[in-house]
Design an enzyme around this catalytic site. Structure first.
Site, PDB file in Angstrom:
ATOM      1  N   LYS A  29       0.846  -1.197   0.000  1.00  0.00           N
ATOM      2  CA  LYS A  29       0.000   0.000   0.000  1.00  0.00           C
ATOM      3  C   LYS A  29       0.877   1.241   0.000  1.00  0.00           C
ATOM      4  O   LYS A  29       1.890   1.297   0.704  1.00  0.00           O
ATOM      5  CB  LYS A  29      -0.919  -0.015   1.221  1.00  0.00           C
ATOM      6  N   SER A  58      -9.826   2.464   2.750  1.00  0.00           N
ATOM      7  CA  SER A  58      -8.910   3.132   1.847  1.00  0.00           C
ATOM      8  C   SER A  58      -7.973   2.169   1.108  1.00  0.00           C
ATOM      9  O   SER A  58      -7.337   2.552   0.119  1.00  0.00           O
ATOM     10  CB  SER A  58      -8.037   4.121   2.640  1.00  0.00           C
ATOM     11  N   SER A 117     -10.459   0.225   7.163  1.00  0.00           N
ATOM     12  CA  SER A 117      -9.901   0.291   5.812  1.00  0.00           C
ATOM     13  C   SER A 117      -9.168  -0.950   5.344  1.00  0.00           C
ATOM     14  O   SER A 117      -8.668  -0.982   4.220  1.00  0.00           O
ATOM     15  CB  SER A 117      -8.976   1.508   5.690  1.00  0.00           C
TER      16      SER A 117
END
Length: 494
Positions: free
Chosen positions: A79, A160, A184
């Site tokens: 990420k 997210s 998330s």
């Protein structure tokens, strides 16, 4: 030979160890897969050289008869919230466009030390603020799933960590890192039919991870099944002296401790999670999850978490308040972009840089956070929200007197279409209604796929555990996984 990209983390690890295939073959297969999936916009940066170098090291070590590292031969996605030395890290924000760290985050370094390779940096909601991956400065991530209604609407992969969920679900990587502030990891995992766990706050170091809300942010793994999550979490976790909130505890052997037998254990069903208007598909799946855990030997008990209804409002005071403080460092002086209008002074540069660099959702949360921390409203909002947070934590403490884990839905709906909720921030924030309470309490929580809704989209079940009881959460997830037999995957259209 089986398509190597169909293998998960355990399958790749074991196949490299026993010589069924070479790590380089695995890396090459995933690199090709990533290069052909541009339509998903899951990767912001591709790093094939990193993946190849790690694979070459694994093959060399095996040929030399050396003991292989725990993740030798396993390529993963990272990420873009984790700083990676020499590789652009932007938190999917224009304000950090072109920023290349000179240091490595502790979580990513732990993974490289365990032998993993990196396929690239994954797209996300800007500064981890969002529930649909529509706030990225570099375009929406698109879910690999489609509804079975004959339409062709592009669906949200959740947020997210939407780049992570989309990439794992599409078989672009066997596993990925995510971060979870209010859900998330878990919500995007539920939207895309994969597994993901947020460990106890402090299990994984936050050092080198771009901050959103420091008292809530926690790294965790996203993978295709519970075992792969356990393997990845073991490598990610551990004490870090550079992080003042890091827990000084040994990392348990979560994979070795996996068991789907729940005999003698108690599963709590919080009555406050039965919200009005819950879709029938989610209500039915929740009951099916209860039946699966009964079949695994568990006793089902109803529990009450009376302050649940205040969790979402408290979260959307605390998280923006911490964000407004954390994001004050992005001012155009030290790193990232700089907007310096002709004849402008220092304050003008700050304002112009932040106006250009931050997206609308980030600006909204900074403004909310600044407001609730202001002199006239601090006690009325921020102090009250922190008191509510304490009450929520106490609700969980009382629940643990009668149960060992909690079972709830992960999200109040299946994946929605991109653009469907983006004009209504409140509707978007409600995506976190089931995940936020455990985040406020710092508890371990996991989402595992349980089935499909009437439109053929994945639905997830959430397990919440006691502090530091990741093993109990993983075991409950495994018990559900074994009984659900979830093998659905998206048809390739990208």
């Amino acid at each position: 030979m089986t398509d190597l990209t169909d293998l998960g983390i355990a399958g790749i690890r074991d196949g490299v160890r026993d010589g069924s295939f070479k790590a380089r073959e695995v890396a090459d297969a995933f690199i090709v897969k990533v290069s052909r999936a541009k339509a998903l916009n899951a990767f912001l940066v591709e790093t094939p050289d990193h993946a190849i170098a790690a694979a070459t090291a694994a093959d060399t070590a095996r040929e030399a008869g050396e003991t292989l590292k725990p993740l030798a031969g396993v390529p993963i996605g990272m990420k873009d919230l984790f700083c990676t030395k020499g590789v652009t890290t932007t938190a999917a924000s224009h304000i950090l466009e072109g920023f290349t760290p000179t240091y490595e985050s502790t979580v990513s370094q732990n993974l490289w030390d365990a032998g993993a390779g990196m396929l690239g940096k994954l797209n996300m909601d800007q500064f981890a603020m969002g529930s649909s991956n529509e706030t990225s400065a570099f375009g929406n991530v698109i879910s690999p799933w489609k509804r079975n209604d004959g339409g062709n609407a592009s669906l949200a992969p959740g947020g997210s960590s939407g780049g992570s969920s989309s990439a794992v679900a599409a078989r672009l990587c066997p596993g990925a890192t995510g971060t979870d502030t209010g859900g998330s990891i878990r919500q995007p995992a539920a939207f895309t039919g994969i597994s993901g766990i947020k460990p106890t706050y402090g299990r994984c170091s936050r050092w080198g991870t771009i901050a959103f809300a420091s008292s809530l942010d926690q790294a965790g793994p996203m993978a295709r099944d519970v075992r792969d999550c356990a393997i990845l979490l073991e490598a990610m976790a551990g004490f870090d002296a550079k992080d003042g909130t890091s827990l000084q505890l040994d990392v348990p052997k979560w994979e070795a401790g996996l068991s789907g037998n729940f005999n003698g254990l108690r599963v709590g069903i919080p009555k406050e999670y039965r919200v009005d208007g819950m879709p029938e598909d989610i209500e039915a799946l929740w009951q099916q999850g209860i039946d699966w855990l009964k079949d695994a030997g568990a006793t089902i008990v109803e529990v009450s978490l009376p302050h649940t209804k205040y969790a979402l409002p408290a979260y959307y005071i605390i998280a923006p308040a911490e964000a407004s403080s954390n994001l004050a460092r992005y001012d155009g002086v030290r790193y990232g972009i700089r907007d310096l209008p002709t004849g402008a002074g220092l304050q003008d540069m700050y304002a112009a840089t932040r106006a250009e660099g931050f997206g609308p959702e980030v600006k909204r949360r900074i403004m909310i956070g600044t407001y609730v921390l202001s002199a006239g409203f601090y006690d009325a909002y921020y102090t009250q929200a922190q008191k509510v947070r304490t009450l929520i934590a106490r609700d969980f403490e009382r629940a643990w007197e009668t149960c060992d884990v909690l079972l709830t839905p992960t999200a109040p709906s299946a994946a929605f279409a991109l653009g469907e909720k983006s004009a209504d921030p409140i509707a978007m924030y409600l995506n976190d209604v089931f995940t936020v309470p455990s985040s406020l309490a710092g508890l371990p929580a996991m989402s595992v796929p349980g089935g499909l809704d009437k439109q053929g989209l994945p639905l997830g079940l959430q397990i919440i555990g006691k502090p530091l009881d990741e093993q109990g959460v993983l075991n409950a997830g495994l018990a559900i996984e074994q009984r659900a037999g979830f093998v659905a995957r998206p048809d390739v259209w990208w």
